[in-house]
Design a protein around this motif. Structure first.
Motif, PDB file in Angstrom:
ATOM      1  N   PHE A  44     -18.335 102.565 -62.206  1.00 24.36           N
ATOM      2  CA  PHE A  44     -17.411 102.845 -61.098  1.00 24.36           C
ATOM      3  C   PHE A  44     -16.106 102.070 -61.286  1.00 24.36           C
ATOM      4  CE2 PHE A  44     -15.765 101.896 -56.844  1.00 24.36           C
ATOM      5  CZ  PHE A  44     -15.600 103.178 -56.350  1.00 24.36           C
ATOM      6  N   THR A  47     -14.084 103.682 -64.176  1.00 19.14           N
ATOM      7  CA  THR A  47     -13.507 104.958 -63.762  1.00 19.14           C
ATOM      8  C   THR A  47     -12.363 104.735 -62.777  1.00 19.14           C
ATOM      9  OG1 THR A  47     -15.640 106.046 -64.063  1.00 19.14           O
ATOM     10  CG2 THR A  47     -14.035 107.190 -62.707  1.00 19.14           C
ATOM     11  N   THR A  48     -12.571 103.838 -61.832  1.00 22.80           N
ATOM     12  CA  THR A  48     -11.557 103.567 -60.821  1.00 22.80           C
ATOM     13  C   THR A  48     -10.307 102.957 -61.449  1.00 22.80           C
ATOM     14  OG1 THR A  48     -13.296 103.221 -59.186  1.00 22.80           O
ATOM     15  CG2 THR A  48     -11.129 102.390 -58.638  1.00 22.80           C
TER      16      THR A  48
END
Length: 96
Positions: A44, A47-48
């Motif tokens: 996460f 990706t963020t």
């Protein structure tokens, strides 16, 4: 009597062993789920960060375009005749 005590002792040991296995299985499940949560959070974050970097690039481009447009509008407001001649646009009657 000794035999009855031995059976009771064996049952107690069996119960303790069963409880120990259940505790180990529980701990193993918790460890696995913590690892999965950690993997998710790492993915996460990656990706963020990537999406935020791309968004930041787009924002920078838009800010530069906006600054350029602000300068053009400022120049056009200060010198409307020069602006229209530079752009090769005919001055309409409704434009002062």
């Amino acid at each position: 009597m000794a035999r009855a005590g031995g059976i009771t002792n064996a049952v107690s040991v069996g119960i303790a062993v069963q409880a120990d296995w259940e505790n180990r299985e529980f701990i193993s499940n918790i460890s696995l789920n913590v690892r999965r949560l950690f993997d998710f959070l790492v993915q996460f974050e990656s990706t963020t960060k990537d999406k935020l970097a791309k968004l930041n690039e787009k924002m920078d481009t838009l800010e530069r375009c906006l600054e350029m447009l602000e300068v053009q509008v400022s120049n056009a407001t200060a010198n409307p005749g020069n602006f229209w001649r530079q752009k090769g646009i005919k001055k309409h009657l409704w434009i002062s």
